[in-house]
Design an enzyme around this catalytic site. Structure first.
Site, PDB file in Angstrom:
ATOM      1  N   VAL A  12     -42.535 -26.496 -20.548  1.00  0.00           N
ATOM      2  CA  VAL A  12     -42.383 -25.200 -21.236  1.00  0.00           C
ATOM      3  C   VAL A  12     -42.627 -25.349 -22.744  1.00  0.00           C
ATOM      4  CG1 VAL A  12     -40.839 -23.243 -21.668  1.00  0.00           C
ATOM      5  CG2 VAL A  12     -40.777 -24.402 -19.459  1.00  0.00           C
ATOM      6  N   LYS A 100     -31.636 -21.712 -18.576  1.00  0.00           N
ATOM      7  CA  LYS A 100     -30.666 -20.903 -17.812  1.00  0.00           C
ATOM      8  C   LYS A 100     -29.336 -21.611 -17.629  1.00  0.00           C
ATOM      9  CE  LYS A 100     -33.802 -22.973 -15.213  1.00  0.00           C
ATOM     10  NZ  LYS A 100     -35.205 -22.998 -14.912  1.00  0.00           N
ATOM     11  N   GLU A 124     -34.968 -14.462 -22.822  1.00  0.00           N
ATOM     12  CA  GLU A 124     -35.806 -13.773 -21.826  1.00  0.00           C
ATOM     13  C   GLU A 124     -36.385 -14.753 -20.799  1.00  0.00           C
ATOM     14  OE1 GLU A 124     -36.525 -10.174 -21.742  1.00  0.00           O
ATOM     15  OE2 GLU A 124     -36.946 -11.034 -19.773  1.00  0.00           O
ATOM     16  N   ILE A 131     -41.605 -12.809 -16.210  1.00  0.00           N
ATOM     17  CA  ILE A 131     -41.280 -11.399 -15.908  1.00  0.00           C
ATOM     18  C   ILE A 131     -40.309 -10.866 -16.957  1.00  0.00           C
ATOM     19  CG2 ILE A 131     -40.283  -9.815 -14.196  1.00  0.00           C
ATOM     20  CD1 ILE A 131     -40.653 -12.014 -12.102  1.00  0.00           C
ATOM     21  N   GLU A 185     -37.459 -27.979 -10.828  1.00  0.00           N
ATOM     22  CA  GLU A 185     -36.601 -28.601 -11.850  1.00  0.00           C
ATOM     23  C   GLU A 185     -36.774 -30.114 -11.781  1.00  0.00           C
ATOM     24  OE1 GLU A 185     -34.485 -26.630 -13.998  1.00  0.00           O
ATOM     25  OE2 GLU A 185     -35.956 -25.307 -13.115  1.00  0.00           O
ATOM     26  N   LYS A 200     -29.253 -17.962 -12.644  1.00  0.00           N
ATOM     27  CA  LYS A 200     -30.007 -16.774 -13.039  1.00  0.00           C
ATOM     28  C   LYS A 200     -29.273 -15.485 -12.652  1.00  0.00           C
ATOM     29  CE  LYS A 200     -34.391 -19.263 -12.892  1.00  0.00           C
ATOM     30  NZ  LYS A 200     -35.476 -19.717 -11.996  1.00  0.00           N
ATOM     31  N   GLY A 298     -43.458 -21.906 -14.129  1.00  0.00           N
ATOM     32  CA  GLY A 298     -44.753 -22.418 -14.580  1.00  0.00           C
ATOM     33  C   GLY A 298     -44.856 -22.381 -16.094  1.00  0.00           C
TER      34      GLY A 298
END
Ligand code: HSE
Length: 408
Positions: A12, A100, A124, A131, A185, A200, A298
């Protein structure tokens, strides 16, 4: 000019840097000022990277640099991220994160510090990858009481279940592909045992219902017990099996919440959500059902949400946004024994008469080549504790599988 630091250069983190520099000009227009990533924190060396001059290994360099006003934390886990994020907020820097685990464990505390320091704490990317879901629940749907949220919130498990349903592929092979694609993960048990989905849904429930929901208070099951036989029975009943995280408002401002694999009807909006895609159904008292759909994991989809939060944090650098919830000293999560739904049950060594005597009116399912003595059926809507009690009445029978049946 706003200077930004990125903590972590994994999947990420590298995606965040890539999206930032690819779209920099456009982002600057949206932010209303020039932007730069001044530092990237990682313990590893990246000598061949075009950004090699930005790498640092010591977080204090970032913390003590007054030019840095926004920090993007994409390390994951709690060990480093929690002290880094907490000290960054205390130092008056805004933080955005995709983490998260951090938000689910420490969200109330970090939001409180952000509010005290008049800075922003945005997340976010922590739910649903690319999304948009946090901002829409917080802003666009704020006129509603949220009656219910139900989501396919983990790309890895949805990818695995899709491979099992469509291709009859085994669990291990499908997991390996998901890992190679960068969805899973670091420890895939967080995906397949349901903990990632749990974090989540805790974040979404806290946002919708205003109080922190601790993952430890949530009944959580993964997909490791789902078999190809269950997939066949689901098919015969016109259903698909999905790993669902759901939260529901109950009387007295309590909530029911849980994570488990579930049968969803083929005509449900969640049944057609396949591969790495996620979908989140939000049932508002004014809107009815609203469904958010897209890539839930992703590199670039998740980076998209991180970079969007960076721009929001820059734009709102003088005023913290109202995004917040309180800590919940007394849990408002109902005992899962009272959770109510129908169940699919696969059993060996019970007669149809015994099943009906235990459960009442059931719907029997069938599959090709079912061995003698195997029965599968869908129970009436019952509470968890009544379903367990009814199973115990099938004396001498083996319960081979049990999956909840949801009606979305
Ligand atoms: N492992 C997670 C998933 C990554 O598969 O959905 C995104 O949170």
């Amino acid at each position: 000019m706003a200077k930004i630091a990125v903590l972590g250069y994994g999947v990420v983190g590298s995606g965040t840097v890539e999206v930032f520099f690819k779209n920099k000009e456009n982002l600057e227009k949206k932010a209303g000022q020039e932007l730069d990533i001044k530092y990237i924190l990682d313990v590893r060396d990246f000598d061949d990277s075009p950004y090699k001059d930005k790498f640092v290994k010591d977080f204090d360099i970032i913390l003590n640099d007054p030019e840095v006003t926004v920090i993007a934390e994409v390390i994951g886990g709690l060990k480093f991220s929690y002290p880094y994020v907490k000290s960054a907020l205390e130092a008056g820097k805004s933080v955005v994160t995709s983490n998260k685990e951090l938000v689910a464990a420490k969200g109330a505390e970090l939001l409180t510090i952000a509010k005290e320091k008049n800075v922003n704490f945005f997340f976010e990317a922590s739910v649903g990858g690319g999304i948009p879901i946090i901002k829409p629940i917080h802003t666009c749907l704020e006129a509603n009481e949220i009656d219910e949220i139900a989501g396919i919130l983990n790309g890895t498990t949805n990818f695995i279940l899709t491979k099992m349903i469509r291709d009859g592929m085994g669990f291990d092979e499908a997991l390996k592909i998901a890992q190679d694609l960068g969805y899973a993960e670091r420890d895939p048990s967080a995906d397949v045992d349901g903990h990632d989905t749990c974090r989540k849904i805790c974040i979404l429930a806290a946002l919708a219902y205003g109080k922190h929901v601790y993952p430890e208070s949530v009944h959580t099951e993964g997909i490791t017990k789902v078999t190809l036989e269950d997939v066949e029975y689901a098919d015969s009943g016109g259903c698909k099996i999905k790993l669902i995280g759901c939260a529901k408002r109950e009387e007295g401002n309590d909530i029911s919440i849980g994570v488990f694999p579930a049968f969803v009807k083929d005509d449900s909006q969640l049944a057609g959500v396949n591969d790495v895609f996620n979908a989140i159904l939000v049932r508002g008292d004014a809107t009815g059902d609203v469904v958010f759909y897209g890539k839930g994991a992703g590199k670039l989809p998740t980076a998209s949400a991180v970079v969007s939060d960076i721009v929001s944090a820059v734009k709102h650098d003088k005023t913290s946004r109202s995004l917040t919830w309180t800590d919940s000293e007394q849990s408002f999560v109902r005992d899962f024994d009272d959770f109510t739904c129908a169940d699919y049950i696969r059993v060996k060594g019970a007669s149809k008469e015994a099943v009906v005597a235990a459960f009442g009116k059931v719907e029997f399912l069938s599959r090709k080549n079912a061995p003698a003595g195997e029965l599968a059926f869908i129970t009436p809507v019952m509470s968890e504790k009544d379903t367990v009690a009814a199973c115990e009445k099938l004396i001498g029978a083996d319960i081979l599988g049990r999956i909840r049946v949801l009606d979305y």
